[in-house]
Design a protein around this motif. Structure first.
Motif, PDB file in Angstrom:
ATOM      1  N   GLU A 200       0.840  -1.188   0.000  1.00  0.00           N
ATOM      2  CA  GLU A 200       0.000   0.000   0.000  1.00  0.00           C
ATOM      3  C   GLU A 200       0.885   1.252   0.000  1.00  0.00           C
ATOM      4  N   PRO A 201       0.296   2.441  -0.216  1.00  0.00           N
ATOM      5  CA  PRO A 201       1.122   3.652  -0.271  1.00  0.00           C
ATOM      6  C   PRO A 201       2.056   3.833   0.921  1.00  0.00           C
ATOM      7  N   VAL A 202       1.635   3.452   2.134  1.00  0.00           N
ATOM      8  CA  VAL A 202       2.523   3.611   3.279  1.00  0.00           C
ATOM      9  C   VAL A 202       3.746   2.712   3.141  1.00  0.00           C
TER      10      VAL A 202
ATOM     11  N   SER B 162       5.892   6.070  -5.598  1.00  0.00           N
ATOM     12  CA  SER B 162       6.016   5.961  -4.137  1.00  0.00           C
ATOM     13  C   SER B 162       4.725   6.306  -3.419  1.00  0.00           C
ATOM     14  N   GLN B 163       3.712   6.780  -4.147  1.00  0.00           N
ATOM     15  CA  GLN B 163       2.422   7.130  -3.549  1.00  0.00           C
ATOM     16  C   GLN B 163       1.320   6.178  -3.976  1.00  0.00           C
ATOM     17  N   ARG B 164       1.695   5.116  -4.692  1.00  0.00           N
ATOM     18  CA  ARG B 164       0.700   4.204  -5.230  1.00  0.00           C
ATOM     19  C   ARG B 164       0.833   2.821  -4.604  1.00  0.00           C
ATOM     20  N   THR B 165      -0.128   1.965  -4.935  1.00  0.00           N
ATOM     21  CA  THR B 165      -0.134   0.577  -4.484  1.00  0.00           C
ATOM     22  C   THR B 165       0.496  -0.307  -5.549  1.00  0.00           C
ATOM     23  N   HIS B 166       1.253  -1.313  -5.105  1.00  0.00           N
ATOM     24  CA  HIS B 166       1.910  -2.236  -6.023  1.00  0.00           C
ATOM     25  C   HIS B 166       1.681  -3.671  -5.551  1.00  0.00           C
ATOM     26  N   ALA B 167       1.416  -4.556  -6.503  1.00  0.00           N
ATOM     27  CA  ALA B 167       1.328  -5.989  -6.209  1.00  0.00           C
ATOM     28  C   ALA B 167       2.700  -6.584  -6.487  1.00  0.00           C
ATOM     29  N   VAL B 168       3.414  -6.939  -5.430  1.00  0.00           N
ATOM     30  CA  VAL B 168       4.828  -7.282  -5.530  1.00  0.00           C
ATOM     31  C   VAL B 168       5.033  -8.771  -5.271  1.00  0.00           C
ATOM     32  N   SER B 169       5.842  -9.398  -6.093  1.00  0.00           N
ATOM     33  CA  SER B 169       6.256 -10.772  -5.836  1.00  0.00           C
ATOM     34  C   SER B 169       7.080 -10.821  -4.550  1.00  0.00           C
ATOM     35  N   ARG B 170       6.689 -11.681  -3.622  1.00  0.00           N
ATOM     36  CA  ARG B 170       7.473 -11.819  -2.394  1.00  0.00           C
ATOM     37  C   ARG B 170       8.897 -12.289  -2.701  1.00  0.00           C
ATOM     38  N   ILE B 171       9.019 -13.141  -3.707  1.00  0.00           N
ATOM     39  CA  ILE B 171      10.330 -13.650  -4.076  1.00  0.00           C
ATOM     40  C   ILE B 171      11.208 -12.506  -4.578  1.00  0.00           C
ATOM     41  N   THR B 172      10.671 -11.725  -5.520  1.00  0.00           N
ATOM     42  CA  THR B 172      11.438 -10.622  -6.070  1.00  0.00           C
ATOM     43  C   THR B 172      11.743  -9.578  -5.014  1.00  0.00           C
ATOM     44  N   LEU B 173      10.755  -9.268  -4.163  1.00  0.00           N
ATOM     45  CA  LEU B 173      10.973  -8.295  -3.095  1.00  0.00           C
ATOM     46  C   LEU B 173      12.112  -8.739  -2.192  1.00  0.00           C
ATOM     47  N   ARG B 174      12.134 -10.005  -1.837  1.00  0.00           N
ATOM     48  CA  ARG B 174      13.199 -10.495  -0.950  1.00  0.00           C
ATOM     49  C   ARG B 174      14.561 -10.381  -1.633  1.00  0.00           C
TER      50      ARG B 174
END
Length: 432
Positions: free
Chosen positions: A52-54, A105-117
Motif C-alpha cells: 500500500e502507499p505507506v 512511491s504514492q501508489r499501491t503495487h502488487a509485488v512478488s514476495r520472491i522478487t521483493l526479498r
C-alpha cells in the motif's frame, strides 16, 4: 552525547528487518542482520504482496534508487480501490481511486514476495548473515548490547532491533508479559491462474481486490496482473539488475508465472472439523463449497476450478496491546511486537512503516542531532500507536468475518452501502 559510530544489530531478515538494513546501509550507518534461515532462498513463497502507499513510501525511502526502480518495474497492477459485495455480487461500496498523477512511491503495487526479498538482499553481502538463530541478549555496563546465537557466536552493538517475527525471542526477553490473543477464525485460500479458460470470471474479480460479505463468513479476492511481461522487464531494467549483482532471469522468474486471482475464505473455527486441521487440497475446497449455497455461480465456480494443490489452511492470532515500556538499547519492529491476522494486508505494510520510522530516528542519532535513547523512545511511542491501530483494524475485519449474528451482519452491510452512496463518509472511513 557519544561521537562513536553507531552500530545496529538486527535479529531477523524478513521484509521489515531488511528494509531497515537497506536504509541504514545507504545512510552509512554500521548495520548487521542475523537471520536464522540457512540461505537467502529459504523463503521463496509464491504469493504476492499488496504494498500500500505507506509501504511504498517506506521502500522508496529505504532502498537505493536503482532497486526501487526495479521493484516498480517488476510489480503488478492491483487495480482500482477495493470493492465490497454481497454474496450475489451486488456492489455495496468501492473505495475511491487514488488521485491521478501520483508517483510510484504514492501508489499501491502488487509485488512478488520472491522478487521483493531478492531486492531487499541486494547489496547487503556481508551485512546479512544466515544460519544465525538468535537465542538471547545481554545489556552491558558500557551501554552496549550483545546478541547471542545458537552456534555459539555473538555480536555486540549499540542497539539491538528485534525484527524476528510473531514468535520473537527478542520480545520474549524484553517484554515477557506481552500476551497473544488467539482469534477464533480459520482461513482457507487458493489461487486460480487467469487465461482463456477463465474468461467467464466477472470483471470485478479479475480487475481488483474485493471483500464479499454474505450473511455468514467472508471471502477476500485479489488479482495479481503483471504490468509488463518478463522480456519487457529484462529489456527495461536488465542493466540495472546486472549492476546490482543480480541475474535478470532469476529476478523476474516469478513474473513468468501466469496472472492469477487469489481468494481467501474466512470463517469461525467451528466450521472446520477437527480432522480437517492441517489438511490441504480437495477436502478444504469441499468444505468451502459447502458454505457457498446461494452465492453467485461465478464465485462458486472460482472456488470449484481452483487447483487443489494451491488450496491450504491458515490460522490467525493477534498481539494483545502493549503499554509503553522503559526505553533501552533494545527495540522491536513489525510482527515482533504488533503481529496481526493476515486480513486486509496490513501486517507487511506496518513492518515497512516501522522500518522507515526507525531509519529516520537512527539517522538523526548518527548525525548527533539526538541521543540514542530519546530517539528510540520517540520511535516506540509512534510505533505502538500505528502498529496496534493496524492490529485493531485487522482484528475488526476478522471479527466481522466470523460474526454469526445476522442482525449485526445486516447492519454492517447497510453501513458499507451507505458509504457507497455518501462519498464524504466513504473517504472519512477508508482514506489512507
Amino acid at each position: 552525547m557519544s561521537t562513536n559510530p553507531l552500530r545496529v544489530i538486527i535479529a531477523g531478515g524478513g521484509i521489515g528487518g531488511l528494509c531497515l538494513a537497506q536504509g541504514l546501509h545507504a545512510a552509512g550507518i554500521s548495520v548487521a542482520v542475523y537471520e536464522r534461515d540457512a540461505a537467502p532462498d529459504a523463503r521463496l513463497q509464491g504469493y504476492r504482496l499488496n504494498i500500500e502507499p505507506v509501504g511504498s513510501r517506506a521502500l522508496h525511502d529505504c532502498l537505493p534508487a536503482h532497486l526501487w526502480e526495479i521493484l516498480v518495474a517488476t510489480a503488478g497492477d492491483p487495480g482500482p480501490g477495493m470493492g465490497v459485495f454481497t454474496e450475489r455480487l451486488r456492489l455495496l461500496m468501492r473505495e475511491d481511486d487514488l488521485p491521478t498523477g501520483l508517483g510510484p512511491s504514492q501508489r499501491t503495487h502488487a509485488v512478488s514476495r520472491i522478487t521483493l526479498r531478492r531486492l531487499l538482499l541486494a547489496g547487503l553481502h556481508g551485512i546479512v548473515q544466515f544460519g544465525k538463530e538468535f537465542t538471547g541478549y545481554r545489556q552491558n555496563a558500557d551501554g552496549t548490547v550483545t546478541a547471542f546465537f545458537a552456534d555459539g557466536t555473538c555480536a555486540t552493538g549499540d542497539l539491538l532491533v528485534g525484527a524476528d517475527g510473531s514468535r520473537s525471542r527478542v520480545r520474549r526477553q524484553l517484554l515477557p508479559h506481552a500476551k497473544q490473543r488467539n482469534a477464533p477464525g480459520v482461513g482457507i485460500g487458493g489461487k486460480l491462474r487467469l487465461g482463456d479458460t477463465t474468461a467467464w470470471l466477472p470483471e470485478e474479480i479479475t480487475s481488483t481486490k474485493n471483500v464479499i460479505l454474505p450473511k455468514r463468513d467472508f471471502l477476500f479476492t485479489a488479482v495479481f496482473r503483471r504490468r509488463e511481461g518478463s522480456d519487457a522487464i529484462v529489456a527495461g531494467v536488465g542493466d540495472q539488475l546486472r549492476a546490482a549483482g543480480l541475474d535478470p532471469d532469476l529476478v523476474v522468474q516469478d513474473t513468468k508465472d501466469d496472472d492469477y486471482v487469489m481468494w481467501a475464505y474466512v470463517a469461525h473455527r467451528r466450521v472446520l472439523p477437527a480432522e480437517a486441521t492441517g489438511q490441504r487440497g480437495q477436502r478444504l475446497r469441499d468444505l468451502v463449497m459447502s458454505r457457498l449455497a446461494g452465492w453467485h455461480p461465478d464465485v462458486r465456480e472460482l472456488i470449484a476450478q481452483t487447483p487443489e494443490d494451491t488450496i491450504e489452511q491458515f490460522d490467525f492470532s493477534a498481539a494483545a496491546p502493549v503499554k509503553p515500556w522503559p526505553t533501552t538499547n533494545v527495540t522491536l519492529l513489525g510482527d515482533a511486537i504488533h503481529y496481526m491476522p493476515p486480513v486486509g494486508g496490513l501486517g507487511g505494510n506496518a513492518a515497512l512503516h516501522d522500518a522507515n520510522a526507525l531509519r529516520r530516528a537512527l539517522i538523526a542519532v548518527s548525525r548527533g542531532e539526538q541521543p540514542l535513547l530519546p530517539a528510540i523512545a520517540e520511535y516506540e511511542r509512534a510505533m505502538l500507536t500505528n502498529g496496534f491501530d493496524a492490529v485493531r483494524a485487522a482484528t475488526m475485519y476478522l471479527r466481522l468475518a466470523i460474526l454469526r449474528s445476522r442482525a449485526i451482519r445486516a447492519v454492517a452491510r447497510m453501513f458499507f452501502r451507505l458509504c457507497g452512496i455518501v462519498p464524504p463518509l466513504r473517504r472519512a472511513v477508508f482514506s489512507d
